[in-house]
Write a protein that holds these residues in place. Sequence first.
Motif, PDB file in Angstrom:
ATOM      1  N   SER A 169      30.351  53.535  48.941  1.00 36.90           N
ATOM      2  CA  SER A 169      29.320  52.511  49.081  1.00 36.90           C
ATOM      3  C   SER A 169      29.869  51.259  49.760  1.00 36.90           C
ATOM      4  O   SER A 169      29.238  50.709  50.675  1.00 36.90           O
ATOM      5  CB  SER A 169      28.754  52.158  47.703  1.00 36.90           C
ATOM      6  OG  SER A 169      27.838  51.093  47.807  1.00 36.90           O
ATOM      7  N   MET A 170      31.057  50.822  49.343  1.00 34.68           N
ATOM      8  CA  MET A 170      31.673  49.645  49.966  1.00 34.68           C
ATOM      9  C   MET A 170      31.922  49.893  51.450  1.00 34.68           C
ATOM     10  O   MET A 170      31.684  49.014  52.279  1.00 34.68           O
ATOM     11  CB  MET A 170      32.999  49.288  49.276  1.00 34.68           C
ATOM     12  CG  MET A 170      32.841  48.691  47.909  1.00 34.68           C
ATOM     13  SD  MET A 170      34.384  48.029  47.217  1.00 34.68           S
ATOM     14  CE  MET A 170      35.505  49.398  47.300  1.00 34.68           C
ATOM     15  N   ASP A 189      31.709  40.716  47.473  1.00 30.39           N
ATOM     16  CA  ASP A 189      30.319  40.919  47.056  1.00 30.39           C
ATOM     17  C   ASP A 189      30.130  42.280  46.395  1.00 30.39           C
ATOM     18  O   ASP A 189      29.333  42.428  45.472  1.00 30.39           O
ATOM     19  CB  ASP A 189      29.371  40.814  48.250  1.00 30.39           C
ATOM     20  CG  ASP A 189      29.267  39.402  48.806  1.00 30.39           C
ATOM     21  OD1 ASP A 189      29.740  38.444  48.145  1.00 30.39           O
ATOM     22  OD2 ASP A 189      28.722  39.252  49.924  1.00 30.39           O
ATOM     23  N   ASP A 190      30.861  43.281  46.883  1.00 30.30           N
ATOM     24  CA  ASP A 190      30.730  44.647  46.363  1.00 30.30           C
ATOM     25  C   ASP A 190      31.716  44.943  45.228  1.00 30.30           C
ATOM     26  O   ASP A 190      31.904  46.101  44.864  1.00 30.30           O
ATOM     27  CB  ASP A 190      30.909  45.656  47.496  1.00 30.30           C
ATOM     28  CG  ASP A 190      29.763  45.600  48.498  1.00 30.30           C
ATOM     29  OD1 ASP A 190      28.674  45.111  48.137  1.00 30.30           O
ATOM     30  OD2 ASP A 190      29.963  46.036  49.647  1.00 30.30           O
ATOM     31  N   GLN A 191      32.328  43.895  44.694  1.00 29.57           N
ATOM     32  CA  GLN A 191      33.228  43.980  43.538  1.00 29.57           C
ATOM     33  C   GLN A 191      34.427  44.895  43.764  1.00 29.57           C
ATOM     34  O   GLN A 191      34.806  45.683  42.892  1.00 29.57           O
ATOM     35  CB  GLN A 191      32.447  44.397  42.292  1.00 29.57           C
ATOM     36  CG  GLN A 191      31.356  43.403  41.958  1.00 29.57           C
ATOM     37  CD  GLN A 191      30.509  43.821  40.787  1.00 29.57           C
ATOM     38  OE1 GLN A 191      30.665  44.914  40.243  1.00 29.57           O
ATOM     39  NE2 GLN A 191      29.608  42.958  40.373  1.00 29.57           N
ATOM     40  N   GLN A 249      36.913  37.213  57.682  1.00 24.96           N
ATOM     41  CA  GLN A 249      36.195  36.554  56.588  1.00 24.96           C
ATOM     42  C   GLN A 249      34.984  37.379  56.139  1.00 24.96           C
ATOM     43  O   GLN A 249      34.701  37.484  54.953  1.00 24.96           O
ATOM     44  CB  GLN A 249      35.759  35.136  56.991  1.00 24.96           C
ATOM     45  CG  GLN A 249      36.907  34.157  57.074  1.00 24.96           C
ATOM     46  CD  GLN A 249      37.696  34.085  55.771  1.00 24.96           C
ATOM     47  OE1 GLN A 249      37.145  33.994  54.682  1.00 24.96           O
ATOM     48  NE2 GLN A 249      39.019  34.180  55.887  1.00 24.96           N
ATOM     49  N   LEU A 250      34.264  37.964  57.092  1.00 26.36           N
ATOM     50  CA  LEU A 250      33.115  38.805  56.750  1.00 26.36           C
ATOM     51  C   LEU A 250      33.569  39.996  55.908  1.00 26.36           C
ATOM     52  O   LEU A 250      32.931  40.349  54.910  1.00 26.36           O
ATOM     53  CB  LEU A 250      32.414  39.303  58.015  1.00 26.36           C
ATOM     54  CG  LEU A 250      31.284  40.298  57.737  1.00 26.36           C
ATOM     55  CD1 LEU A 250      29.937  39.667  58.058  1.00 26.36           C
ATOM     56  CD2 LEU A 250      31.471  41.560  58.524  1.00 26.36           C
ATOM     57  N   ILE A 251      34.670  40.606  56.285  1.00 26.40           N
ATOM     58  CA  ILE A 251      35.203  41.756  55.552  1.00 26.40           C
ATOM     59  C   ILE A 251      35.602  41.350  54.135  1.00 26.40           C
ATOM     60  O   ILE A 251      35.237  42.004  53.159  1.00 26.40           O
ATOM     61  CB  ILE A 251      36.377  42.392  56.317  1.00 26.40           C
ATOM     62  CG1 ILE A 251      35.840  43.097  57.572  1.00 26.40           C
ATOM     63  CG2 ILE A 251      37.171  43.352  55.435  1.00 26.40           C
ATOM     64  CD1 ILE A 251      36.892  43.521  58.571  1.00 26.40           C
TER      65      ILE A 251
END
Length: 131
Positions: free
Chosen positions: A63-64, A29-31, A21-23
Amino acid sequence: MPTTTPAPQAADAQEVEALHQLIMQSLDDDQAVETVSIPLAGKSSIADHMVIASGRSTRQVASMAMKLAERIKAEFRRPVRIEGLPTADWVLIDAGDVIVHLFRPEVRSFYNLERMWAFGDAPPPPAMGQG
């Protein structure tokens, strides 16, 4: 007698799901584009989940990957291995129970990992030699 810290054990199902779920949330969040999660539990011993996503550029992919690795380390205090970061065409993040592949779109379509790992979800290949 001093108490000793127990040796690390394999993650339980609840922890694996929290990591997954965190992943997924981090990529959202990072689109990340076209994020797909493939369940591997009971089908492969390499991990319980494989997550595949795309970024619009090498900069976004890198970045992701960096943010995801930082979030996993902060939340779960577990080592994360990253490969492919210098070129960021295809970055592999090995978080143990969840493997993440981040691609630029052209590279993703070339390797087509979703098809390779679609256990029974894809139509079977045509039978040969019948007729």
